[in-house]
Design a protein around this motif. Structure first.
Motif, PDB file in Angstrom:
ATOM      1  N   MET A   1       0.823  -1.199   0.000  1.00  0.00           N
ATOM      2  CA  MET A   1       0.000   0.000   0.000  1.00  0.00           C
ATOM      3  C   MET A   1       0.866   1.262   0.000  1.00  0.00           C
ATOM      4  O   MET A   1       0.648   2.187  -0.778  1.00  0.00           O
ATOM      5  N   GLU A   2       1.866   1.269   0.868  1.00  0.00           N
ATOM      6  CA  GLU A   2       2.744   2.442   0.960  1.00  0.00           C
ATOM      7  C   GLU A   2       3.545   2.627  -0.316  1.00  0.00           C
ATOM      8  O   GLU A   2       3.773   3.770  -0.754  1.00  0.00           O
ATOM      9  N   ASP A   3       3.969   1.524  -0.922  1.00  0.00           N
ATOM     10  CA  ASP A   3       4.740   1.611  -2.168  1.00  0.00           C
ATOM     11  C   ASP A   3       3.902   2.193  -3.298  1.00  0.00           C
ATOM     12  O   ASP A   3       4.358   3.058  -4.058  1.00  0.00           O
ATOM     13  N   VAL A   4       2.634   1.739  -3.403  1.00  0.00           N
ATOM     14  CA  VAL A   4       1.739   2.241  -4.446  1.00  0.00           C
ATOM     15  C   VAL A   4       1.477   3.728  -4.260  1.00  0.00           C
ATOM     16  O   VAL A   4       1.541   4.521  -5.214  1.00  0.00           O
ATOM     17  N   LEU A   5       1.192   4.141  -3.029  1.00  0.00           N
ATOM     18  CA  LEU A   5       0.901   5.548  -2.762  1.00  0.00           C
ATOM     19  C   LEU A   5       2.120   6.428  -2.998  1.00  0.00           C
ATOM     20  O   LEU A   5       2.003   7.544  -3.502  1.00  0.00           O
ATOM     21  N   SER A   6       3.297   5.904  -2.646  1.00  0.00           N
ATOM     22  CA  SER A   6       4.530   6.659  -2.877  1.00  0.00           C
ATOM     23  C   SER A   6       4.771   6.859  -4.364  1.00  0.00           C
ATOM     24  O   SER A   6       5.155   7.940  -4.814  1.00  0.00           O
ATOM     25  N   SER A   7       4.540   5.803  -5.138  1.00  0.00           N
ATOM     26  CA  SER A   7       4.709   5.899  -6.592  1.00  0.00           C
ATOM     27  C   SER A   7       3.718   6.884  -7.200  1.00  0.00           C
ATOM     28  O   SER A   7       4.078   7.699  -8.056  1.00  0.00           O
ATOM     29  N   LEU A   8       2.457   6.803  -6.745  1.00  0.00           N
ATOM     30  CA  LEU A   8       1.441   7.731  -7.259  1.00  0.00           C
ATOM     31  C   LEU A   8       1.749   9.173  -6.884  1.00  0.00           C
ATOM     32  O   LEU A   8       1.514  10.092  -7.666  1.00  0.00           O
ATOM     33  N   ALA A   9       2.272   9.371  -5.681  1.00  0.00           N
ATOM     34  CA  ALA A   9       2.568  10.733  -5.224  1.00  0.00           C
ATOM     35  C   ALA A   9       3.608  11.402  -6.112  1.00  0.00           C
ATOM     36  O   ALA A   9       3.596  12.632  -6.283  1.00  0.00           O
ATOM     37  N   GLY A  10       4.495  10.594  -6.683  1.00  0.00           N
ATOM     38  CA  GLY A  10       5.519  11.160  -7.547  1.00  0.00           C
ATOM     39  C   GLY A  10       5.023  11.521  -8.928  1.00  0.00           C
ATOM     40  O   GLY A  10       5.560  12.429  -9.572  1.00  0.00           O
ATOM     41  N   THR A  11       3.984  10.812  -9.402  1.00  0.00           N
ATOM     42  CA  THR A  11       3.487  11.053 -10.765  1.00  0.00           C
ATOM     43  C   THR A  11       2.138  11.762 -10.792  1.00  0.00           C
ATOM     44  O   THR A  11       1.887  12.593 -11.658  1.00  0.00           O
ATOM     45  N   ARG A  12       1.269  11.421  -9.829  1.00  0.00           N
ATOM     46  CA  ARG A  12      -0.062  12.037  -9.780  1.00  0.00           C
ATOM     47  C   ARG A  12      -0.393  12.395  -8.332  1.00  0.00           C
ATOM     48  O   ARG A  12      -1.184  11.735  -7.653  1.00  0.00           O
ATOM     49  N   PRO A  13       0.235  13.467  -7.850  1.00  0.00           N
ATOM     50  CA  PRO A  13       0.095  13.823  -6.433  1.00  0.00           C
ATOM     51  C   PRO A  13      -1.342  14.101  -5.990  1.00  0.00           C
ATOM     52  O   PRO A  13      -1.735  13.742  -4.886  1.00  0.00           O
TER      53      PRO A  13
END
Length: 342
Positions: A219-231
């Motif tokens: 969950m944290e990995d997915v959210l971290s990845s999204l935060a970098g591309t689609r904050p």
């Protein structure tokens, strides 16, 4: 009957697979290839066998076939897919036993496919749609979707409308096939053809539901990845997520409603490894007897595998999400119980 000249073979009557094979061979590799991609493996085998055994097709035979195809295509008849049309299309193209096998599967799916897909539409969207429909139509739709879907939709409708629809559903008489076909066709157009538009309204909620079911590190990995591309999307999703750690942020009544439905032994396992403040918040939501049992087990109980802890915590969060979906509790209440942090 018109007499044929001696030595001139009588024109063949091409059957379904032969017609398809002849047309595809006449179209050539480039155009036929696009059509062949539309057939499944069994159909391709049937067409291939027919093509291999076709032999020479005279120009008059091919012209007659093209004329037949053109006439069918340009006759001006409107199309509406039904099981009967599918059966008519397959008859002659595939062997009778294969047609029967396919149709048994088709008939098993046609009646439920549209209603299963409608059952998967966001309840708020479906409720808004039904409020604009005639009550009899709305009642018919609710009687055909899955009971869980109907219950959630009814919970979003005004009380007087909900009661009226229930009365109509109880007094339903058999609906004629033509009427049902019209309803299904309309629903297909309104929902399935515009599915992407409808999904847009509920995309974040659906994605949050998927992420909620992931392991914590995933969950944290997915959210971290999204935060970098689609904050912005990541922030919206964070607001929709609900984890075991969020249980203590719920209003006391909501916590009690959830934990009342969880077996005591599962609460014990879920609390393994939690900090004292979190543990106290959970224990305060239990009845006195259940609290004493949990406290005793936490002190004297044996260690449990991490897998069991994760499963127990997930059972609690899944129940919370289900109850929130039914409108029984609020997950994102503004009322925070800060007393438990002191």
């Amino acid at each position: 009957m018109i007499a044929l000249d001696a030595g001139v073979p009588a024109p063949r009557v091409l059957q379904g697979p032969e017609k398809v094979a002849a047309l595809l061979l006449a179209l050539g590799k480039e155009h036929a290839g696009r059509l062949l991609a539309r057939f499944d493996a069994d159909e391709l085998k049937t067409i291939s066998r027919a093509a291999a055994d076709l032999g020479p097709v005279s120009a008059p035979e091919l012209e007659a076939l093209v004329a037949e195809f053109t006439e069918e295509l340009t006759s001006g008849t409107s199309l509406y897919g039904t099981a009967a049309e599918v059966e008519r299309l397959l008859t002659g193209v595939l062997p009778p036993d294969q047609v029967q096998d396919i149709m048994s599967d088709v008939l098993g799916n046609t009646n439920r496919s549209i209603w299963e897909r409608i059952s998967g539409v966001s309840e708020s969207i479906l409720a808004a749609y039904l409020m604009k429909e005639h009550p009899q139509t709305a009642a018919l739709i609710l009687s055909k979707v899955k009971p869980a879907c109907a219950a959630k939709v009814m919970g979003l409708l005004p009380a007087d409308m909900r009661n009226s629809l229930m009365r109509r559903m109880l007094s339903f008489k058999p609906v004629v096939e033509d009427t049902m076909r019209v309803v299904e066709k309309t629903l297909h157009e309104d929902f399935m053809l515009n599915f992407a538009r409808n999904m847009g309204v509920d995309t974040h909620a659906r994605m949050a539901d998927i992420i909620n079911k992931m392991e914590r590190d995933q969950m944290e990995d997915v959210l971290s990845s999204l935060a970098g591309t689609r904050p912005k999307a990541a922030e919206v999703l964070k607001g929709l997520l609900f984890t075991f750690e969020d249980v203590i942020k719920l209003a006391p009544r909501a916590r009690m409603a959830i934990l009342d439905q969880i077996p005591t032994e599962r609460i014990v396992v879920a609390l393994k490894g939690t900090d004292p403040a979190f543990r106290d918040a959970i224990l305060s939501s239990l009845g006195s007897r259940a609290r004493r049992m949990v406290e005793h087990e936490l002190v004297t109980g044996e260690a449990v595998p991490q897998r069991d802890v994760v499963e127990a915590r997930r059972a609690i969060t899944d129940l919370a999400l289900e109850m929130a979906g039914r409108g029984e509790i609020e997950l994102n209440s503004d009322q925070e119980d800060r007393a438990f942090y002191r």
